[in-house]
Motif scaffolding. Structure first.
Motif, mmCIF file in Angstrom:
data_model
loop_
_atom_site.group_PDB
_atom_site.id
_atom_site.type_symbol
_atom_site.label_atom_id
_atom_site.label_comp_id
_atom_site.label_asym_id
_atom_site.label_seq_id
_atom_site.Cartn_x
_atom_site.Cartn_y
_atom_site.Cartn_z
ATOM 1 N N GLY A 187 -7.588 8.114 1.636
ATOM 2 C CA GLY A 187 -7.923 9.133 2.624
ATOM 3 C C GLY A 187 -8.803 10.227 2.053
ATOM 4 N N LEU A 188 -8.471 10.690 0.832
ATOM 5 C CA LEU A 188 -9.299 11.715 0.195
ATOM 6 C C LEU A 188 -10.703 11.191 -0.084
ATOM 7 C CD1 LEU A 188 -7.060 13.563 -2.429
ATOM 8 C CD2 LEU A 188 -7.938 14.426 -0.260
ATOM 9 N N ALA A 189 -10.789 9.947 -0.546
ATOM 10 C CA ALA A 189 -12.107 9.368 -0.826
ATOM 11 C C ALA A 189 -12.967 9.324 0.430
ATOM 12 C CB ALA A 189 -11.938 7.961 -1.407
ATOM 13 N N GLY A 190 -12.375 8.950 1.553
ATOM 14 C CA GLY A 190 -13.128 8.898 2.793
ATOM 15 C C GLY A 190 -13.534 10.275 3.287
ATOM 16 N N ILE A 191 -12.621 11.238 3.210
ATOM 17 C CA ILE A 191 -12.921 12.589 3.686
ATOM 18 C C ILE A 191 -14.005 13.242 2.831
ATOM 19 C CG2 ILE A 191 -11.969 14.906 3.930
ATOM 20 C CD1 ILE A 191 -9.322 13.590 4.747
ATOM 21 N N ILE B 79 0.869 -1.174 0.000
ATOM 22 C CA ILE B 79 0.000 0.000 0.000
ATOM 23 C C ILE B 79 0.908 1.226 0.000
ATOM 24 C CG2 ILE B 79 -1.882 1.177 1.177
ATOM 25 C CD1 ILE B 79 -2.545 -1.496 2.510
ATOM 26 N N SER B 80 1.110 1.808 -1.164
ATOM 27 C CA SER B 80 2.037 2.921 -1.331
ATOM 28 C C SER B 80 1.445 4.205 -0.750
ATOM 29 C CB SER B 80 2.357 3.116 -2.813
ATOM 30 O OG SER B 80 1.192 3.466 -3.525
ATOM 31 N N PRO B 81 2.284 5.211 -0.519
ATOM 32 C CA PRO B 81 1.764 6.490 -0.006
ATOM 33 C C PRO B 81 0.710 7.101 -0.921
ATOM 34 C CG PRO B 81 4.147 6.399 0.252
ATOM 35 C CD PRO B 81 3.764 5.191 -0.541
ATOM 36 N N GLY B 82 0.868 6.929 -2.232
ATOM 37 C CA GLY B 82 -0.121 7.471 -3.149
ATOM 38 C C GLY B 82 -1.480 6.819 -2.975
ATOM 39 N N ARG B 83 -1.495 5.501 -2.759
ATOM 40 C CA ARG B 83 -2.762 4.800 -2.557
ATOM 41 C C ARG B 83 -3.381 5.186 -1.208
ATOM 42 N NH1 ARG B 83 -3.346 1.417 -6.708
ATOM 43 N NH2 ARG B 83 -1.475 0.636 -7.748
ATOM 44 N N LYS B 84 -2.562 5.384 -0.197
ATOM 45 C CA LYS B 84 -3.075 5.843 1.087
ATOM 46 C C LYS B 84 -3.708 7.232 0.951
ATOM 47 C CE LYS B 84 0.524 3.362 3.654
ATOM 48 N NZ LYS B 84 1.694 3.516 4.546
ATOM 49 N N PHE B 85 -3.051 8.087 0.189
ATOM 50 C CA PHE B 85 -3.560 9.445 -0.005
ATOM 51 C C PHE B 85 -4.903 9.415 -0.731
ATOM 52 C CE2 PHE B 85 -3.707 13.402 -2.566
ATOM 53 C CZ PHE B 85 -3.724 14.319 -1.535
ATOM 54 N N ALA B 86 -5.008 8.572 -1.770
ATOM 55 C CA ALA B 86 -6.260 8.464 -2.526
ATOM 56 C C ALA B 86 -7.388 7.926 -1.646
ATOM 57 C CB ALA B 86 -6.060 7.567 -3.744
ATOM 58 N N LEU C 267 -15.308 -2.298 -4.280
ATOM 59 C CA LEU C 267 -15.877 -1.064 -4.813
ATOM 60 C C LEU C 267 -17.375 -0.985 -4.549
ATOM 61 C CD1 LEU C 267 -13.966 -0.784 -8.207
ATOM 62 C CD2 LEU C 267 -13.637 0.601 -6.157
ATOM 63 N N THR C 268 -18.057 -2.136 -4.589
ATOM 64 C CA THR C 268 -19.484 -2.150 -4.269
ATOM 65 C C THR C 268 -19.703 -1.741 -2.821
ATOM 66 O OG1 THR C 268 -19.815 -3.925 -5.860
ATOM 67 C CG2 THR C 268 -21.563 -3.563 -4.254
ATOM 68 N N ARG C 269 -18.830 -2.236 -1.943
ATOM 69 C CA ARG C 269 -18.910 -1.875 -0.528
ATOM 70 C C ARG C 269 -18.730 -0.377 -0.349
ATOM 71 N NH1 ARG C 269 -20.479 -4.154 4.410
ATOM 72 N NH2 ARG C 269 -19.298 -3.206 6.078
ATOM 73 N N PHE C 270 -17.771 0.211 -1.053
ATOM 74 C CA PHE C 270 -17.534 1.644 -0.923
ATOM 75 C C PHE C 270 -18.697 2.443 -1.493
ATOM 76 C CE2 PHE C 270 -15.653 5.673 -2.465
ATOM 77 C CZ PHE C 270 -15.275 6.181 -1.240
ATOM 78 N N PHE C 271 -19.323 1.947 -2.567
ATOM 79 C CA PHE C 271 -20.490 2.640 -3.123
ATOM 80 C C PHE C 271 -21.626 2.680 -2.104
ATOM 81 C CE2 PHE C 271 -24.381 2.663 -5.832
ATOM 82 C CZ PHE C 271 -24.218 3.939 -6.355
ATOM 83 N N ARG C 272 -21.768 1.611 -1.332
ATOM 84 C CA ARG C 272 -22.778 1.616 -0.272
ATOM 85 C C ARG C 272 -22.431 2.653 0.793
ATOM 86 N NH1 ARG C 272 -22.837 -4.206 -0.875
ATOM 87 N NH2 ARG C 272 -21.561 -4.452 0.998
ATOM 88 N N TYR C 273 -21.135 2.828 1.083
ATOM 89 C CA TYR C 273 -20.728 3.889 2.004
ATOM 90 C C TYR C 273 -21.191 5.248 1.483
ATOM 91 C CZ TYR C 273 -17.430 0.667 4.308
ATOM 92 O OH TYR C 273 -16.853 -0.373 4.985
ATOM 93 N N MET D 222 -11.121 5.782 -5.000
ATOM 94 C CA MET D 222 -11.034 4.457 -4.394
ATOM 95 C C MET D 222 -10.515 3.434 -5.392
ATOM 96 S SD MET D 222 -11.101 2.663 -1.782
ATOM 97 C CE MET D 222 -11.584 4.029 -0.746
ATOM 98 N N ARG D 223 -10.859 3.583 -6.658
ATOM 99 C CA ARG D 223 -10.291 2.707 -7.683
ATOM 100 C C ARG D 223 -8.777 2.874 -7.747
ATOM 101 N NH1 ARG D 223 -12.832 0.108 -11.823
ATOM 102 N NH2 ARG D 223 -15.104 0.090 -11.775
#
Length: 234
Positions: free
Chosen positions: A17-21, A8-15, A86-92, A73-74
């Motif tokens: 985190g932004l998706a959640g925020i 899990i690279s820093p770029g993926r962590k950043f993406a 991705l389906t789980r995140f769409f439900r979020y 998230m993708r």
């Protein structure tokens, strides 16, 4: 699914985190606006087209927010991910819209100066909607299978070899799952955590397609790192 170790690279962590925020701020706010604009009646002198215009803007903002967060998230999960993440995140995302609508229902009597009886009805409806939407954030409870439900389905024991959880509760948690398929090959896949806590060392059951080993259907936790009970045999 990758034949090479993933991380899990820093770029993926950043993406992630932004998706959640964005989901728990922008998407929730837009849900609040859509519900408020829809239910609050305008002044008698105001044209209906003006209200419809602002509702359309709020709906467009919701669509843009959902699409942008979905793309983030993708990017966080990449191509090698468990099915359903991705389906789980769409439900979020839908749950965030619903929570925003529930908040709007709760504040609706104050915004419209409604009668006291409507306060109770509106607040109860808002709390009920929020409670239903929060079910999307609950811990997933996948059953552990004793045998494959179909001949093309393969079962394997997997373990979390890399794990990241954002400092904010709004950020989704990511994990890298390692397992060995029926051909004896090591496989790695990224997973949007659905059963928390799921930290490095967690053991679970991997369900995948035998004909397409790159397609992992799900990961169900069977033993946590700090669990005193013996691991369940798969």
């Amino acid at each position: 699914m990758s034949l090479q170790p993933l991380r899990i690279s820093p770029g993926r962590k950043f993406a992630a985190g932004l998706a959640g925020i964005f989901t728990m701020s922008v998407t929730l706010t837009v849900g609040f606006l859509i519900t408020s604009l829809t239910l609050i009646s305008g002044d008698p002198g105001e044209p209906t087209s003006e209200k419809l215009f602002f509702i359309a803007l709020a709906v467009l903002a919701a669509i843009i927010s959902v699409v942008v967060c979905h793309l983030l998230m993708r990017a966080a999960l990449g191509r090698r991910r468990t099915g359903g993440s991705l389906t789980r995140f769409f439900r979020y995302q839908l749950a965030a819209l619903g929570c925003g609508g529930g908040l709007a229902l709760g504040f609706l009597p104050a915004m419209t100066e409604a009668a006291p009886a409507w306060w109770l009805v509106s607040i109860a409806a808002g709390v009920g909607l929020i409670a239903v939407c929060l079910l999307a954030f609950r811990k997933a409870r996948y059953p552990i299978l004793d045998h494959p439900p179909h001949p093309i389905i393969g079962l394997a024991e997997g373990s979390v070899v890399d794990y990241w959880s954002g400092t904010s509760a709004r950020a989704p948690s990511l994990a890298v799952i390692h397992f060995v398929d029926t051909r004896g090959r090591d496989r790695w896949v990224r997973h949007l955590v659905q059963q928390s806590p799921s930290m490095q060392g967690t053991i679970g059951q991997v369900t995948y397609d035998r004909h397409r080993p790159d397609r992992v259907l799900r990961f169900a936790v069977t033993h946590q790192l700090l669990d005193r009970r013996p691991p369940q045999r798969l």
